[in-house]
Design a protein around this motif. Structure first.
Motif, short mmCIF file in Angstrom:
data_model
loop_
_atom_site.label_atom_id
_atom_site.label_comp_id
_atom_site.label_asym_id
_atom_site.label_seq_id
_atom_site.Cartn_x
_atom_site.Cartn_y
_atom_site.Cartn_z
N LEU A 140 0.82 -1.21 0.00
CA LEU A 140 0.00 0.00 0.00
C LEU A 140 0.86 1.26 0.00
O LEU A 140 0.91 1.98 -0.97
N ASN A 141 1.53 1.55 1.09
CA ASN A 141 2.44 2.70 1.14
C ASN A 141 3.30 2.58 2.38
O ASN A 141 3.02 1.78 3.28
N ALA A 142 4.36 3.36 2.41
CA ALA A 142 5.20 3.40 3.60
C ALA A 142 4.40 3.95 4.78
O ALA A 142 3.43 4.70 4.59
N PRO A 143 4.76 3.62 6.03
CA PRO A 143 3.99 4.07 7.20
C PRO A 143 3.77 5.58 7.22
O PRO A 143 4.71 6.36 7.04
N ALA A 144 2.53 5.97 7.43
CA ALA A 144 2.13 7.38 7.30
C ALA A 144 2.88 8.30 8.26
O ALA A 144 3.41 9.34 7.86
N ILE A 145 2.93 7.94 9.52
CA ILE A 145 3.58 8.78 10.52
C ILE A 145 5.06 8.97 10.19
O ILE A 145 5.61 10.08 10.31
N ILE A 146 5.70 7.91 9.76
CA ILE A 146 7.14 7.98 9.49
C ILE A 146 7.41 8.82 8.25
O ILE A 146 8.42 9.53 8.16
N GLN A 147 6.52 8.77 7.26
CA GLN A 147 6.67 9.65 6.10
C GLN A 147 6.75 11.11 6.54
O GLN A 147 7.60 11.87 6.08
N LYS A 148 5.86 11.48 7.44
CA LYS A 148 5.85 12.87 7.92
C LYS A 148 7.06 13.16 8.81
O LYS A 148 7.62 14.27 8.77
N ALA A 149 7.50 12.17 9.57
CA ALA A 149 8.57 12.39 10.53
C ALA A 149 9.94 12.59 9.88
O ALA A 149 10.83 13.18 10.48
N ILE A 150 10.12 12.09 8.65
CA ILE A 150 11.43 12.27 8.00
C ILE A 150 11.57 13.63 7.34
O ILE A 150 12.67 14.00 6.93
N ILE A 151 10.49 14.39 7.25
CA ILE A 151 10.56 15.69 6.58
C ILE A 151 11.49 16.61 7.37
O ILE A 151 11.31 16.85 8.56
N GLY A 152 12.52 17.09 6.69
CA GLY A 152 13.51 17.93 7.32
C GLY A 152 14.67 17.16 7.93
O GLY A 152 15.64 17.78 8.40
N ALA A 153 14.59 15.82 7.91
CA ALA A 153 15.63 15.01 8.56
C ALA A 153 16.46 14.20 7.57
O ALA A 153 17.46 13.60 7.96
N THR A 154 16.08 14.19 6.29
CA THR A 154 16.74 13.27 5.35
C THR A 154 18.19 13.64 5.05
O THR A 154 18.94 12.80 4.57
N GLY A 155 18.58 14.85 5.31
CA GLY A 155 19.98 15.23 5.06
C GLY A 155 20.91 14.91 6.21
O GLY A 155 22.12 15.16 6.13
N GLN A 156 20.39 14.35 7.29
CA GLN A 156 21.19 14.06 8.47
C GLN A 156 21.61 12.60 8.49
O GLN A 156 21.12 11.79 7.71
N THR A 157 22.52 12.26 9.40
CA THR A 157 22.92 10.88 9.59
C THR A 157 23.11 10.63 11.09
O THR A 157 23.23 11.57 11.88
N VAL A 158 23.18 9.36 11.42
CA VAL A 158 23.59 8.99 12.77
C VAL A 158 25.08 9.32 12.92
O VAL A 158 25.72 9.79 11.98
#
Length: 405
Positions: free
Chosen positions: A292-310
């Motif tokens: 169906l799709n990737a988990p809804a909450i996590i889709q929203k939670a990565i916004i603004g975070a994808t350029g970071q790393t551990v």
């Protein structure tokens, strides 16, 4: 009552075979559970599975808290099977920055991890009997992703440094070749392919595509793309070949392996009409395969975070420690440049199964290389505390000394 049915009759022949040849990674993980019960957790040094242990970056955690406290209306409802528009825009920006080419949000399909991306892509493009080239050592699940959608993998050996052999790849291409899967930084070796390999391979695949009258895809599976060390620059398939595909996840760079958030996208070099057709196919298979799709909450939670790393220093220190320790043990090992694995040769005259068994007797869990299509090697993960690595290396050294007697 009739006679008792044999257990194998309860699943298909293909699944029976898959169970028998199941992932050595998971098998060793289960061995670890048993071994801890037998020896005690403090006496087991599990280097078998690359399960990220670092917590996600603060930005992701802050986003998650905000979403939990004040969820946007409708976030728990059905959505487009490609994902939320703002999440697709976020990921498109991330890909564009990583690859140096503008990727449109409409060309990004968010998936249930890289595994979900692989499955929907194979379902979308494979005809029965199609072939997909893989480069040993390779992630073992590639075989399942391809076979369960009607294709078969064709392993093409790499050189002693685990680099692709372009002449061998050219010779392996047939009228049924549909794609090749590249994985750099590589699981299980940690090697990174030279930047120019993609353009050279693109020339080979371009000729094959013209002969076949259909595209032969260059797939880059790159969940470890941002886990690279020593300032090594990683090339891009998206800028090198017009039938290139990137599939990945945020499991490793953001530490979200359990959240199942990934993506797949074609290169912008592909014609607009072809991209649209392919993406439409990916969206449909995302739905019909049940993801169906990737988990809804996590889709929203990565916004603004994808350029970071551990914390990359955490991994780098352990890479250096494990690599130096293996060299000190006298093992032949290619220095990992990324990911979080090392893939040394086994000691002379000892195959990977025997070496794995000897290490297990000492409480050290590794994965035999044949599980990745390359025997007489073992994979070790350095996702572990330094004390665990230190004790594991002492045990490995002891086993090697014993083998020389």
């Amino acid at each position: 009552m009739g006679g008792q049915l044999v257990p194998s009759a309860f699943v298909s022949g293909q699944i029976n075979t898959a169970i028998a040849n199941s992932s050595w990674i998971r098998r060793m993980f289960e061995e670890g559970v048993t071994l801890r019960e037998k020896l005690g957790a403090e006496n087991v040094f599990d280097l078998s599975i690359g399960n990220p242990v670092l917590e996600p970056p603060q930005k992701f955690r802050d986003n998650l808290k905000k979403l939990a406290a004040n969820p946007p209306p409708g976030i728990h409802r059905y959505m487009s099977n490609a994902g939320f528009p703002d999440a697709r825009e976020e990921v498109a920006g991330y890909i564009s920055g990583s690859h140096g080419i503008k990727v449109a949000a409409d060309d990004v399909v968010l998936t249930c991890g890289a595994a979900g991306a692989s499955n929907i892509f194979m379902r979308t493009v494979l005809e029965p009997g199609d072939e997909v080239i893989v480069l040993p050592p390779y992630f073992v699940e590639y075989g399942a992703y391809v076979s369960q959608h009607g294709g078969r993998i064709v392993p093409v050996p790499t050189d002693d440094k685990f680099m692709p052999d372009l002449d061998a790849i050219r010779a392996a291409i047939t009228a049924k070749t549909r794609a090749i899967i590249l994985n750099s930084p590589n699981n299980p070796t940690g090697v990174i392919y030279p930047k120019d390999i993609y353009a050279k391979l693109g020339n080979i695949l371009r000729d094959a595509s013209e002969k076949q009258g259909r595209p032969v895809f260059m797939i880059s599976d790159e969940p470890y793309r941002r886990l690279a060390f020593d300032d090594v620059e990683i090339g891009s398939v998206l800028t090198s070949y017009e039938n290139a595909i990137v599939m990945s996840s945020f499991s490793k760079d953001l530490g979200l392996a359990g959240e199942r958030i990934g993506f797949v996208t074609p290169t912008p070099l592909m014609s607009k009409e072809a991209r649209q057709t392919l993406v439409n196919g990916l969206i449909m298979t995302n739905r019909t395969l049940g993801y169906l799709n990737a988990p809804a909450i996590i889709q929203k939670a990565i916004i603004g975070a994808t350029g970071q790393t551990v914390d990359m220093d955490w991994y780098r220190e352990r890479r250096d420690m494990l690599y130096s320790g293996l060299v000190d043990c006298g093992l032949d090992v290619v220095r990992p440049q990324g990911a979080f694995f090392a893939f040394p040769k086994t000691p002379a005259g000892v195959d990977d199964m025997e070496f794995t068994a000897k290490l297990k007797e000492e409480g050290v869990l590794v994965v035999p290389g044949r599980g990745f299509g390359r025997a007489n090697h073992v994979r070790l993960s350095y996702v572990a505390e330094k004390k665990t690595l230190e004790k594991a290396l002492n045990k490995i050294q002891g086993v090697i000394r014993g083998l020389k007697k």
